[in-house]
Design an enzyme around this catalytic site. Structure first.
Site, PDB file in Angstrom:
ATOM      1  N   GLY A 165       0.613  -0.859   0.126  1.00 27.25           N
ATOM      2  CA  GLY A 165      -0.326  -0.156  -0.062  1.00 27.25           C
ATOM      3  C   GLY A 165       0.865   1.047  -0.035  1.00 27.25           C
ATOM      4  N   LEU A 179       6.018   3.243   7.190  1.00 26.78           N
ATOM      5  CA  LEU A 179       5.290   1.486   7.176  1.00 26.78           C
ATOM      6  C   LEU A 179       4.990   1.445   6.096  1.00 26.78           C
ATOM      7  CD1 LEU A 179       3.639   2.155  10.934  1.00 26.78           C
ATOM      8  CD2 LEU A 179       6.426   0.840   9.799  1.00 26.78           C
ATOM      9  N   CYS A 190       5.756   9.516   0.645  1.00 26.43           N
ATOM     10  CA  CYS A 190       4.182   8.726   0.889  1.00 26.43           C
ATOM     11  C   CYS A 190       3.393   9.883   0.087  1.00 26.43           C
ATOM     12  CB  CYS A 190       4.327   8.408   2.181  1.00 26.43           C
ATOM     13  SG  CYS A 190       5.806   7.354   3.121  1.00 26.43           S
TER      14      CYS A 190
END
Length: 207
Positions: free
Chosen positions: A67, A134, A164
């Site tokens: 993701g 993450l 991100c």
């Protein structure tokens, strides 16, 4: 949980090895943590938007199946891949994410760095600056990919992207707060100990 130190390894073969491990595991396969560093590489997540790559240079961009958006890996960054069967542990992906965040925060606290998770943004932050990222892939009741903690690296490639997916996101690292800076291997020893603490009780309590 088995901890495997792989050293400095190319990203793409490691990515393929993660997929192979996850596809081949069964109910008896031991969970593993892979501790690595990578040569410079950008990785683009499943929903990654091309416009978040601001500057094209000689750093390769690899499209992957986790993701999230684009991020950067390079030498001096500690990466831990978490090959975890969450169904067998009778836990949730949210709990795994919390365990990763808590382990990073506890590790940084050992170096006197006050860090926190942000419920609105993935990762771990020191103030407004991001120190760890993450990203997970969920498949067949297990997760893979994991975390990346900036230790002592060249942060400039992060300015070539919206990290991100966040424009203007400022990055930081342990070396900005601690001198002499510990090595990634030294940080890995502390981080994997915290990860084992986070994960082992969950398995034991649900047997």
């Amino acid at each position: 949980m088995k901890i495997i130190h792989k050293g400095l390894v190319e990203y793409l073969p490691t990515f393929e090895a993660m997929k192979t491990f996850n596809a081949g595991r069964n109910a008896d396969t031991e969970d593993e943590l892979w501790v690595v560093e990578h040569p410079p590489v950008f990785t683009q997540g499943l929903v990654g938007k091309p416009e978040h790559l601001l500057i094209r240079d000689d750093i390769p961009v690899v499209q992957i199946d986790r993701g999230g958006q684009i991020t950067y890996h390079g030498p001096g960054q500690l990466v831990v891949y978490t090959m975890i069967d969450f169904k067998r542990r009778k836990t949730s992906v949210r709990n795994i994410v919390s365990a990763l965040e808590n382990s990073i925060i506890a590790t940084l606290a050992e170096y006197g760095i006050e860090a926190a998770a942000d419920p609105k943004r993935p990762g771990v932050y020191v103030g407004e600056r991001k120190i760890a990222s993450l990203g997970l892939r969920i498949k067949n009741g297990s997760v893979y990919h994991g975390l990346a903690l900036n230790v002592n690296m060249d942060l400039s490639p992060f300015t070539h992207i919206n990290p991100c997916g966040y424009a203007g996101m400022e990055m930081t690292q342990i070396a900005d707060f601690v001198q002499p800076c510990p090595t990634p291997d030294e940080v890995a020893a502390k981080l994997t100990a915290h990860l084992e603490t986070q994960f082992t009780p969950k398995a034991d309590n649900n047997e």
